[in-house]
Design a protein around this motif. Sequence first.
Motif, PDB file in Angstrom:
ATOM      1  N   MET A 196       3.813  14.154  -6.690  1.00 30.95           N
ATOM      2  CA  MET A 196       3.420  13.654  -8.009  1.00 30.95           C
ATOM      3  C   MET A 196       3.130  12.150  -7.962  1.00 30.95           C
ATOM      4  N   ASP A 197       3.877  11.407  -7.166  1.00 34.26           N
ATOM      5  CA  ASP A 197       3.581   9.979  -6.991  1.00 34.26           C
ATOM      6  C   ASP A 197       2.204   9.791  -6.367  1.00 34.26           C
ATOM      7  N   MET A 198       1.882  10.634  -5.384  1.00 34.29           N
ATOM      8  CA  MET A 198       0.562  10.562  -4.748  1.00 34.29           C
ATOM      9  C   MET A 198      -0.547  10.855  -5.752  1.00 34.29           C
ATOM     10  N   VAL A 199      -0.325  11.848  -6.613  1.00 30.33           N
ATOM     11  CA  VAL A 199      -1.320  12.179  -7.638  1.00 30.33           C
ATOM     12  C   VAL A 199      -1.485  11.012  -8.610  1.00 30.33           C
ATOM     13  N   ALA A 200      -0.371  10.419  -9.025  1.00 34.65           N
ATOM     14  CA  ALA A 200      -0.430   9.274  -9.936  1.00 34.65           C
ATOM     15  C   ALA A 200      -1.123   8.087  -9.273  1.00 34.65           C
ATOM     16  N   ASN A 201      -0.827   7.844  -8.006  1.00 28.12           N
ATOM     17  CA  ASN A 201      -1.475   6.751  -7.276  1.00 28.12           C
ATOM     18  C   ASN A 201      -2.979   6.990  -7.165  1.00 28.12           C
ATOM     19  N   GLY A 202      -3.346   8.214  -6.812  1.00 24.04           N
ATOM     20  CA  GLY A 202      -4.765   8.548  -6.701  1.00 24.04           C
ATOM     21  C   GLY A 202      -5.491   8.438  -8.033  1.00 24.04           C
ATOM     22  N   SER A 203      -4.825   8.844  -9.097  1.00 19.53           N
ATOM     23  CA  SER A 203      -5.427   8.720 -10.431  1.00 19.53           C
ATOM     24  C   SER A 203      -5.638   7.258 -10.795  1.00 19.53           C
ATOM     25  N   GLY A 204      -4.650   6.438 -10.488  1.00 23.86           N
ATOM     26  CA  GLY A 204      -4.789   5.004 -10.735  1.00 23.86           C
ATOM     27  C   GLY A 204      -5.929   4.400  -9.936  1.00 23.86           C
ATOM     28  N   LEU A 205      -6.074   4.845  -8.696  1.00 27.18           N
ATOM     29  CA  LEU A 205      -7.175   4.347  -7.870  1.00 27.18           C
ATOM     30  C   LEU A 205      -8.526   4.754  -8.457  1.00 27.18           C
ATOM     31  N   LEU A 206      -8.632   6.005  -8.912  1.00 32.48           N
ATOM     32  CA  LEU A 206      -9.893   6.461  -9.515  1.00 32.48           C
ATOM     33  C   LEU A 206     -10.228   5.672 -10.779  1.00 32.48           C
ATOM     34  N   ALA A 219      12.945   9.272 -11.495  1.00 33.84           N
ATOM     35  CA  ALA A 219      12.584  10.618 -11.921  1.00 33.84           C
ATOM     36  C   ALA A 219      11.896  10.658 -13.281  1.00 33.84           C
ATOM     37  N   SER A 220      11.701   9.538 -13.900  1.00 31.42           N
ATOM     38  CA  SER A 220      11.148   9.540 -15.248  1.00 31.42           C
ATOM     39  C   SER A 220       9.623   9.597 -15.237  1.00 31.42           C
ATOM     40  N   PHE A 221       9.070  10.027 -16.368  1.00 28.25           N
ATOM     41  CA  PHE A 221       7.616  10.067 -16.530  1.00 28.25           C
ATOM     42  C   PHE A 221       7.035   8.667 -16.502  1.00 28.25           C
ATOM     43  N   ASN A 222       7.780   7.692 -16.978  1.00 26.49           N
ATOM     44  CA  ASN A 222       7.318   6.302 -16.963  1.00 26.49           C
ATOM     45  C   ASN A 222       7.071   5.812 -15.544  1.00 26.49           C
ATOM     46  N   ASP A 223       7.819   6.361 -14.593  1.00 29.29           N
ATOM     47  CA  ASP A 223       7.608   5.990 -13.197  1.00 29.29           C
ATOM     48  C   ASP A 223       6.214   6.396 -12.738  1.00 29.29           C
ATOM     49  N   LEU A 224       5.753   7.558 -13.165  1.00 28.11           N
ATOM     50  CA  LEU A 224       4.412   8.008 -12.794  1.00 28.11           C
ATOM     51  C   LEU A 224       3.340   7.128 -13.429  1.00 28.11           C
ATOM     52  N   ILE A 225       3.586   6.699 -14.662  1.00 23.22           N
ATOM     53  CA  ILE A 225       2.653   5.787 -15.317  1.00 23.22           C
ATOM     54  C   ILE A 225       2.626   4.453 -14.564  1.00 23.22           C
ATOM     55  N   ALA A 226       3.791   3.988 -14.153  1.00 23.69           N
ATOM     56  CA  ALA A 226       3.860   2.739 -13.386  1.00 23.69           C
ATOM     57  C   ALA A 226       3.095   2.869 -12.070  1.00 23.69           C
ATOM     58  N   HIS A 227       3.202   4.020 -11.416  1.00 22.44           N
ATOM     59  CA  HIS A 227       2.440   4.257 -10.190  1.00 22.44           C
ATOM     60  C   HIS A 227       0.943   4.169 -10.468  1.00 22.44           C
ATOM     61  N   GLY A 228       0.494   4.862 -11.497  1.00 21.88           N
ATOM     62  CA  GLY A 228      -0.930   4.862 -11.834  1.00 21.88           C
ATOM     63  C   GLY A 228      -1.448   3.480 -12.165  1.00 21.88           C
ATOM     64  N   VAL A 239       3.413   4.869   2.415  1.00 24.31           N
ATOM     65  CA  VAL A 239       4.636   4.502   1.691  1.00 24.31           C
ATOM     66  C   VAL A 239       5.451   5.762   1.369  1.00 24.31           C
ATOM     67  N   GLU A 240       4.777   6.823   0.957  1.00 22.40           N
ATOM     68  CA  GLU A 240       5.486   8.075   0.660  1.00 22.40           C
ATOM     69  C   GLU A 240       6.117   8.653   1.922  1.00 22.40           C
ATOM     70  N   CYS A 241       5.426   8.546   3.060  1.00 24.87           N
ATOM     71  CA  CYS A 241       5.999   9.028   4.325  1.00 24.87           C
ATOM     72  C   CYS A 241       7.215   8.204   4.725  1.00 24.87           C
ATOM     73  N   ILE A 242       7.160   6.907   4.527  1.00 25.81           N
ATOM     74  CA  ILE A 242       8.321   6.053   4.807  1.00 25.81           C
ATOM     75  C   ILE A 242       9.483   6.472   3.913  1.00 25.81           C
ATOM     76  N   GLN A 243       9.196   6.761   2.636  1.00 27.27           N
ATOM     77  CA  GLN A 243      10.239   7.181   1.707  1.00 27.27           C
ATOM     78  C   GLN A 243      10.900   8.476   2.156  1.00 27.27           C
ATOM     79  N   TYR A 244      10.157   9.345   2.802  1.00 21.70           N
ATOM     80  CA  TYR A 244      10.710  10.614   3.282  1.00 21.70           C
ATOM     81  C   TYR A 244      11.868  10.383   4.246  1.00 21.70           C
ATOM     82  N   PHE A 245      11.776   9.321   5.033  1.00 18.92           N
ATOM     83  CA  PHE A 245      12.801   9.036   6.034  1.00 18.92           C
ATOM     84  C   PHE A 245      13.935   8.151   5.522  1.00 18.92           C
ATOM     85  N   LEU A 246      13.833   7.671   4.302  1.00 17.85           N
ATOM     86  CA  LEU A 246      14.898   6.853   3.725  1.00 17.85           C
ATOM     87  C   LEU A 246      15.883   7.755   2.997  1.00 17.85           C
ATOM     88  N   PRO A 247      17.182   7.557   3.213  1.00 13.14           N
ATOM     89  CA  PRO A 247      18.164   8.455   2.598  1.00 13.14           C
ATOM     90  C   PRO A 247      18.213   8.353   1.070  1.00 13.14           C
TER      91      PRO A 247
END
Length: 122
Positions: free
Chosen positions: A88-98, A30-39, A73-81
């Motif tokens: 926000m992870d998708m946005v960070a991933n997309g930003s990293g890709l750009l 849940a941390s902001f650092n996680d989003l940076i790591a995604h990017g 990966v995000e869809c797989i995570q949806y089904f994991l308990p």
Amino acid sequence: MTFLSRLQLVILLGIYLYLGTVKIPTDVAASFNDLIAHGVGYLVLMCSGFFAFPERTYTLRLFFAFLAFSFLVECIQYFLPYRSFSLMDMVANGSGLLLGVGLGWLLLPLFVKLRFGFGVKN
């Protein structure tokens, strides 16, 4: 060299899939650092894609393939308990890709020059 670059890309995708599906502490997720790591992670993935497929015609295909991988990966995570789908992870991933596209376009001529400068043809 191309074979090794592509092997490295496949290994990287496997690592990302593993990290995206294992249980992690909730305070880390849940941390902001996680989003940076995604990017940063997806920036590295995009640059790796440039080295594995150095023709500029692959840029758009790589971008959308990696974005689809991120969505998968995000869809797989949806089904994991113990995980959840995160826009926000998708946005960070997309930003990293750009950012990776920009960096890859800057570094690709240097990579190709070094690659052929050392006499490595493929």
